[in-house]
Structures are given as structure tokens and as C-alpha cells.
Design a protein around this motif. Structure first.
Motif, short mmCIF file in Angstrom:
data_model
loop_
_atom_site.label_atom_id
_atom_site.label_comp_id
_atom_site.label_asym_id
_atom_site.label_seq_id
_atom_site.Cartn_x
_atom_site.Cartn_y
_atom_site.Cartn_z
N ALA A 1 -6.40 0.84 -4.58
CA ALA A 1 -5.42 1.00 -3.51
C ALA A 1 -4.02 1.24 -4.07
O ALA A 1 -3.27 2.09 -3.57
N VAL A 2 -3.67 0.52 -5.13
CA VAL A 2 -2.37 0.72 -5.78
C VAL A 2 -2.26 2.13 -6.33
O VAL A 2 -1.22 2.79 -6.22
N ARG A 3 -3.36 2.62 -6.93
CA ARG A 3 -3.36 3.98 -7.47
C ARG A 3 -3.15 5.01 -6.36
O ARG A 3 -2.39 5.97 -6.52
N GLU A 4 -3.80 4.81 -5.22
CA GLU A 4 -3.78 5.80 -4.15
C GLU A 4 -2.45 5.80 -3.39
O GLU A 4 -1.91 6.86 -3.09
N LEU B 1 2.79 1.70 -1.81
CA LEU B 1 3.51 1.12 -0.68
C LEU B 1 2.54 0.61 0.38
O LEU B 1 2.68 -0.51 0.89
N ALA B 2 1.54 1.42 0.72
CA ALA B 2 0.56 1.00 1.71
C ALA B 2 -0.21 -0.22 1.23
O ALA B 2 -0.52 -1.13 2.01
N ALA B 3 -0.53 -0.26 -0.06
CA ALA B 3 -1.25 -1.41 -0.62
C ALA B 3 -0.42 -2.69 -0.48
O ALA B 3 -0.92 -3.74 -0.07
N GLU B 4 0.85 -2.59 -0.79
CA GLU B 4 1.74 -3.77 -0.71
C GLU B 4 1.85 -4.27 0.72
O GLU B 4 1.73 -5.47 0.99
N ARG C 1 4.56 -11.27 3.57
CA ARG C 1 4.64 -11.18 5.04
C ARG C 1 3.27 -10.82 5.61
O ARG C 1 2.89 -11.33 6.67
N ALA C 2 2.54 -9.96 4.92
CA ALA C 2 1.19 -9.62 5.37
C ALA C 2 0.31 -10.86 5.37
O ALA C 2 -0.51 -11.06 6.28
N ALA C 3 0.46 -11.70 4.35
CA ALA C 3 -0.34 -12.92 4.26
C ALA C 3 -0.03 -13.90 5.39
O ALA C 3 -0.88 -14.74 5.73
N LEU C 4 1.16 -13.80 5.97
CA LEU C 4 1.51 -14.66 7.10
C LEU C 4 0.96 -14.13 8.42
O LEU C 4 0.99 -14.84 9.42
N GLY C 5 0.48 -12.87 8.42
CA GLY C 5 -0.13 -12.33 9.63
C GLY C 5 0.60 -11.16 10.24
O GLY C 5 0.50 -10.92 11.45
N ILE C 6 1.34 -10.39 9.41
CA ILE C 6 2.03 -9.20 9.91
C ILE C 6 1.29 -7.96 9.41
O ILE C 6 1.16 -7.75 8.20
N GLY C 7 0.79 -7.15 10.34
CA GLY C 7 0.11 -5.91 9.99
C GLY C 7 1.01 -4.73 10.26
O GLY C 7 1.98 -4.82 11.01
N ARG C 8 0.64 -3.56 9.69
CA ARG C 8 1.54 -2.41 9.80
C ARG C 8 0.78 -1.10 9.68
O ARG C 8 -0.15 -0.97 8.88
N THR C 9 1.16 -0.11 10.48
CA THR C 9 0.77 1.28 10.27
C THR C 9 2.05 2.10 10.12
O THR C 9 3.14 1.62 10.42
N PHE C 10 1.88 3.36 9.67
CA PHE C 10 3.04 4.18 9.33
C PHE C 10 3.09 5.44 10.19
O PHE C 10 2.06 5.93 10.65
N ASN D 1 3.94 8.46 9.05
CA ASN D 1 3.16 9.37 8.21
C ASN D 1 2.03 8.55 7.60
O ASN D 1 2.28 7.67 6.79
N ILE D 2 0.83 8.86 8.02
CA ILE D 2 -0.32 8.02 7.68
C ILE D 2 -0.37 7.74 6.18
O ILE D 2 -0.26 8.63 5.35
N ARG D 3 -0.54 6.46 5.84
CA ARG D 3 -0.65 6.03 4.45
C ARG D 3 -1.99 5.33 4.25
O ARG D 3 -2.11 4.12 4.46
N LEU D 4 -2.98 6.12 3.87
CA LEU D 4 -4.30 5.58 3.57
C LEU D 4 -4.55 5.73 2.06
O LEU D 4 -3.68 6.18 1.32
N PHE D 5 -5.74 5.34 1.65
CA PHE D 5 -6.15 5.49 0.25
C PHE D 5 -7.14 6.66 0.21
O PHE D 5 -8.35 6.46 0.41
N PRO D 6 -6.66 7.88 0.01
CA PRO D 6 -7.41 9.10 0.36
C PRO D 6 -8.79 9.25 -0.25
O PRO D 6 -9.71 9.70 0.41
N THR D 7 -8.95 8.90 -1.53
CA THR D 7 -10.23 9.16 -2.18
C THR D 7 -11.21 8.00 -2.05
O THR D 7 -12.32 8.07 -2.56
N MET D 8 -10.81 6.95 -1.36
CA MET D 8 -11.72 5.84 -1.09
C MET D 8 -12.41 6.09 0.25
O MET D 8 -11.91 6.82 1.10
N SER D 9 -13.55 5.45 0.45
CA SER D 9 -14.27 5.62 1.71
C SER D 9 -13.54 4.91 2.84
O SER D 9 -12.64 4.07 2.60
#
Length: 589
Positions: free
Chosen positions: A197-200, A203-206, A418-427, A429-437
Motif C-alpha cells: 500500500a505504501v508503494r502504491e 498518502l492513501a495508506a497513511e 486519527r484513522a485508528a480512532l475511527g476516522i475514515g476518508r475518501t478522496f 481524486n481517487i487514491r487506491l492501490f492500483p496493482t493490488m486486487s
């Protein structure tokens, strides 16, 4: 309905071919009468491959460029050389010492430099390599300088000294195969998925909940450890080492090997290493021009095979894979796990400001968001909406003011905290991990800190499939995410955020790029989320969608809040109309 999965294929069946091939290669020296020179080439390929597999972890899996791998290789080698010759230690104790020193060196270097990343990381690892070279050459009282260390003893097993080259090569091959298996299995673990995820998309991974610094340091440390192991066995195998064996040119060689074979596979790393060691031998018949032919061959392979040799092999193998169907109907219903009737606001902003030099992108916003509601943030382009979301996420640090989430001041917390406390996020401009399923993307979201599910991969996979079923695309679980249409990618990003069971979901223009049918489906999904008690804070330009799903609207203009209230009130407010139409209302004149 059925979806297709390759993951249910029995592990034993998938391992039969490589295991058989590995056993055949390992016993070739015992079947054929190979010369000591040929055995040395095999030994070099085996020990180098272990170090190159470290490059697979740090570069192929995590996307971090390490140009000092030969230094860690040399640490392992000198630990065995000095330990067995100068100090008189047992090989195995020296081996552990070398692994320990290489690991600690990798951890310290990674911890102090990986915050920089990119070309800065490359420069620092080059400097580390050059310093190591200078130490080996000039600290003669310890390293014996350019003369090197001769007479390094081979290890013994149960009293049997592996003096025979074939027996020692068999040990090296066993170590190599164990390393290949470890590196091959790593991507299917929590840490391995986080690395990919970090490679792909770092920012989205964090934001998804991955502690990116910890993951990068882990990868760098593992890389150094594997290099130390390879160097230790190299030293004992050749019985002599000198600084020339571990200089910067060898770091470049390791990098070339992993890129040539295929950086994202341990098999590619082993193939690239073997090829680069054997290729000069095959081309020696060209005599004076063999080095030029060797260089040209490497260049041509890397230019025409950008994913490496294994990438080409893998693409051909994928065409013949027979998918195994799984029953989508058996996937359990998704539970957001939101409980309680706490009447207090879930989020409070107090005089929040974010300035970029003289630009006041967010200028004194005070805001409270009620639990279990859909709260919309609207305003003309450039009004500070996305900046505000980035501040809430921790992507940007506040200039002043505070952010309080569920009674906890999170103003200084990092995005993954902040994510660990229960905050989710979308962007936007879509930020996915492109080469992962698709399912692997969502599993990354499922494994974040606040999620109360079992640690095993199967539990994470089940959670991810449930989230995909909730948004309506579980039948796409095994597809590579970059091959999906845009609307489905939006849903994958939402599913990834939901899989972490957030209490508070930030959506940045989720309807952008969707057609009318997809927007209607998105609106129905957001209503279902509200019905499950999830608090949603979204930015959106589609006023029709905003009116349909919002409980409350806040309007920004030039970084300031100009209106707030229920949709009927806000959308008819004269200041809001003026902001959108670019006119000055009588109310503000």
C-alpha cells in the motif's frame, strides 16, 4: 452469484512446481561432476540472491530505493570473517552477530532517513555506502584494510565441517529457499499488505491507518537483515573477503539484479541474480568485447521488459490460471458496529485556521457535527473545503485552533493515529492501490488499529468481502482495481474506508465523475450509512444530491463560514446564492 478467487487453491498445489525445481537445482552439483570454479559461481549466485531478496522487500514491495545494500552485505561478511578468524568465535555465533549488527544498522539508518524518501533516501544510502567503504579500507587495525581477511572457516553441522564445496552449496541453497519462501509469503501478511500500500500510494495508506514510517523502517530493516545473512554465507563460502567485495559498484549490481529479474517477486530477484552472474560467463567467447555485449544485453532486457523477466513469465502464467468460484451469498452481512446514544457532538472545531503564507485557506472555522447525521460542506471552488478535510485528517497541520474528536484533542495527531480512532476518508481524486486486487485494497482498510476483528488474514478477508458486499461489488473482489470502471473504483474506496469500522467518515466529492444512475446508487448508499448510525461529513458540488441526503449544511467562502443550517434554509440563504453566483447580496452590502 459466484465470484472468482485464486486464493482458495491449495497451498501445496501451488508449491509443487517451484519445490521440485528447487530440489533439482540443489542436487545438480551432486549428480554432475562440476569443477570448483562452477561451484563457486553457484555459491555466489545463492549468497547474492539472499541479499537481492532484501531489495525485493524494500524496493519491490515498499517502493523505497536503497543504494547501500552492499554495505549491509559486507557487515554480515566481516562479522563472520572477524568473528571466526580474529576472535575465534564459532561460525554460528558470528552469523548471529553479523545478522544483529546489520539489522541494527538498517533500523537506525532507516529510522533517521526514511522520513525523507525519494532521491534524498538514495543520496543518504549512497553516503552510508561510501562511509562503509572508507572504514573497511582505512581502519586497518580492525578490518585489516585492503589486504582483507583470509582463512575464514566453514561452519559445521553436528560436528561435520562443510569443507566440501557441494555440501556447503547445499546449505546455501537451503538458506536461499527459506528466504524465498519468507519473502514470497510476506505480501499476504498485514505488514506485507501495508508495504505494498505504501508503494502504491503512501498518502492513501497513511490516511487508511497504515503507519507508513514504521512500515518503511520495517522493510528497510528486513532488507538489511537479509543482506547480512547473504554476506555471512558468502564470506564462509569463499574463505576470503576484502573491501573490493562490498563497494558501491556491488550495490548498483544488486539493484540491477532485482530490476532485471522483477522487483516485486522473490523468484524474479533470484532469476535476475543468477542471470547477471552467469551472463558474463556465457559471453566470454566474445573475448575483448564481452563486457560491452554484457552491458548491452542487460540494457535491452530492462528496456523491453520493464517489469523484469519474472513479470513477463507471470503475465503468461496468468492467462492459463483456472479461477476457483466462491459463493458470494455466503459472505456475511456487514456490521458497522456503531453503538451507543451519546448526544454530544462527535467532532468539534474551534477557531480552526490553516494559512499557506498569505493565503488563508481556512480562516477561523468553528463547527460542531452531530452523531449519526450526514453533514455537508459546500462552497464555490477555492473556498477551502478540501483543505478543511485535510486538516481534519492530519494531512495538513493547523496554523491555529483545535480539532476535538469524541472528546479527544487530535489537533497534533498523525493521519494513521486519527484513522485508528475511527476516522475514515475518501478522496476527490481517487487514491487506491492500483496493482493490488479489490479485496486486498479493502483488507488494508480492515487491518487498521481501531478495528475489533481477529488478526488472521481470513478474518480480514471476510471483513473486506462483507464491506464490498455492502457497497454492492463483492463479485469484483479478485479483479485488479486499476481495471475497474471509475464508478466501481469509487465504491472500492468507500468500502476500504468502511472496512475499518469508522465512526466518522469524510467523503471528498464522492459523486465526482459518476453518471446519474451511479449518483442515485451513491445517494442510497449514504442513506443506508446514516441508517446504521455512521456520521458522514462530505464535500459535494451536486446540490440535488446534497438536498437528498444531508441533515445539515455548512457553507464556506474564502475560507470563512458564511452559512449553516438545514438544507432548505442554507440553499436559499442570500449569502450562499451570492457566493455561487459571484454577486453581492443586499444582506451583506
Amino acid at each position: 452469484m459466484k465470484s472468482l478467487s485464486f486464493r482458495d487453491k491449495p497451498l501445496l498445489k501451488r508449491l509443487i512446481a517451484p519445490v521440485v525445481l528447487g530440489v533439482v537445482i540443489a542436487f545438480v552439483p551432486f549428480v554432475f561432476q562440476l569443477s570448483p570454479y562452477v561451484l563457486n559461481i553457484f555459491m555466489q549466485a545463492a549468497t547474492y540472491s539472499v541479499a537481492v531478496l532484501g531489495m525485493t522487500v524494500v524496493l519491490g514491495y515498499t517502493g523505497q530505493l536503497n543504494l547501500g545494500q552492499a554495505a549491509f552485505f559486507g557487515i554480515g561478511a566481516y562479522a563472520v570473517g572477524l568473528g571466526t578468524v580474529a576472535i575465534g568465535l564459532n561460525f554460528w555465533i558470528s552469523l548471529l552477530l553479523g545478522i544483529g549488527v546489520a539489522t541494527v544498522a538498517g533500523f537506525i539508518l532507516g529510522l533517521t532517513t526514511l522520513r525523507l524518501g525519494g532521491h534524498y533516501l538514495a543520496m543518504i544510502t549512497i553516503c552510508f555506502q561510501q562511509i562503509f567503504d572508507l572504514v573497511l579500507v582505512n581502519w586497518m587495525s580492525v578490518t585489516r584494510g585492503p589486504d582483507g581477511i583470509p582463512g575464514i572457516a566453514r561452519p559445521s553441522i553436528f560436528g561435520y565441517v562443510l569443507a566440501d564445496d557441494r555440501a556447503y552449496l547445499l546449505l546455501c541453497m537451503a538458506v536461499l529457499y527459506a528466504t524465498i519462501y519468507f519473502v514470497w509469503r510476506l505480501p499476504q501478511t498485514r505488514t506485507g499488505r501495508a508495504m505494498r500500500a505504501v508503494r502504491e500510494n503512501e498518502l492513501a495508506a497513511e490516511v487508511t491507518g497504515v503507519d507508513t514510517l514504521r512500515v518503511k523502517v520495517t522493510a528497510f530493516t528486513l532488507s538489511a537483515t537479509l543482506a547480512g545473512i547473504g554476506g555471512a554465507f558468502y564470506a564462509a563460502g569463499f574463505a576470503y573477503i576484502s573491501p573490493d567485495n562490498f563497494n558501491f559498484a556491488h550495490s548498483i549490481e544488486f539493484l540491477t539484479m532485482v530490476l532485471l529479474g522483477g522487483a516485486q517477486s522473490p523468484f524474479g530477484g533470484a532469476i535476475g541474480t543468477s542471470l547477471l552472474i552467469l551472463l558474463p560467463e556465457w559471453l566470454r567467447f566474445l573475448k575483448e568485447v564481452y563486457l560491452a555485449a554484457y552491458g548491452l544485453a542487460v540494457i535491452l532486457i530492462m528496456v523491453f521488459l520493464p517489469t523484469g523477466i519474472w513479470g513477463l513469465v507471470r503475465s503468461r502464467m496468468d492467462k492459463y490460471k483456472k479461477p476457483v468460484p466462491i459463493d458470494v451469498d455466503s459472505i456475511p452481512a456487514f456490521d458497522l458496529k456503531i453503538t451507543g446514544n451519546d448526544p454530544s457532538p462527535i467532532l468539534k472545531l474551534d477557531d480552526l485556521k490553516k494559512h499557506f503564507g498569505g493565503v488563508k485557506a481556512v480562516d477561523g472555522i468553528t463547527l460542531e457535527i452531530t452523531r449519526g447525521t450526514v453533514h455537508a460542506l459546500i462552497g464555490p471552488n477555492g473556498s477551502g473545503k478540501t483543505t478543511l478535510l485535510n486538516v481534519l485528517n492530519g494531512i495538513y497541520k493547523t496554523t491555529s485552533g483545535s480539532v476535538v474528536f469524541e472528546g479527544i484533542d487530535i489537533t497534533e495527531k498523525k493521519p494513521h493515529e486519527r484513522a485508528a480512532l475511527g476516522i475514515g476518508r475518501t478522496f476527490q481524486n481517487i487514491r487506491l492501490f492500483p496493482t493490488m486486487s479489490v479485496v486486498e485494497n479493502v483488507m488494508v482498510g480492515a487491518q487498521r488499529g481501531n478495528n475489533s476483528i481477529e488478526a488472521g488474514s481470513e478474518a480480514l478477508r471476510e471483513c473486506a468481502l462483507s464491506a464490498l458486499k455492502f457497497v454492492g461489488i463483492s463479485d469484483k473482489a479478485e479483479l485488479i482495481v486499476q481495471n475497474l470502471p471509475y464508478g466501481h473504483q469509487r465504491l472500492v474506496e468507500i468500502a476500504r474506508a468502511l472496512a475499518g469500522h469508522p465512526k466518522f467518515l469524510l467523503l471528498d466529492e464522492p459523486a465526482a465523475g459518476l453518471n446519474q444512475t451511479e449518483k442515485k446508487e451513491l445517494g442510497d448508499l449514504l442513506k443506508r450509512l446514516r441508517g446504521h448510525g455512521l456520521t458522514v461529513f462530505l464535500i459535494e458540488h451536486d446540490i440535488g444530491l446534497i438536498e437528498q441526503i444531508s441533515d445539515k449544511i455548512t457553507v464556506l467562502n474564502f475560507g470563512k463560514k458564511i452559512a449553516e443550517g438545514d438544507p432548505a434554509y442554507v440553499l436559499r440563504h442570500p449569502d450562499v446564492i451570492a457566493a455561487y453566483l459571484g454577486e453581492t447580496s443586499h444582506a451583506t452590502a
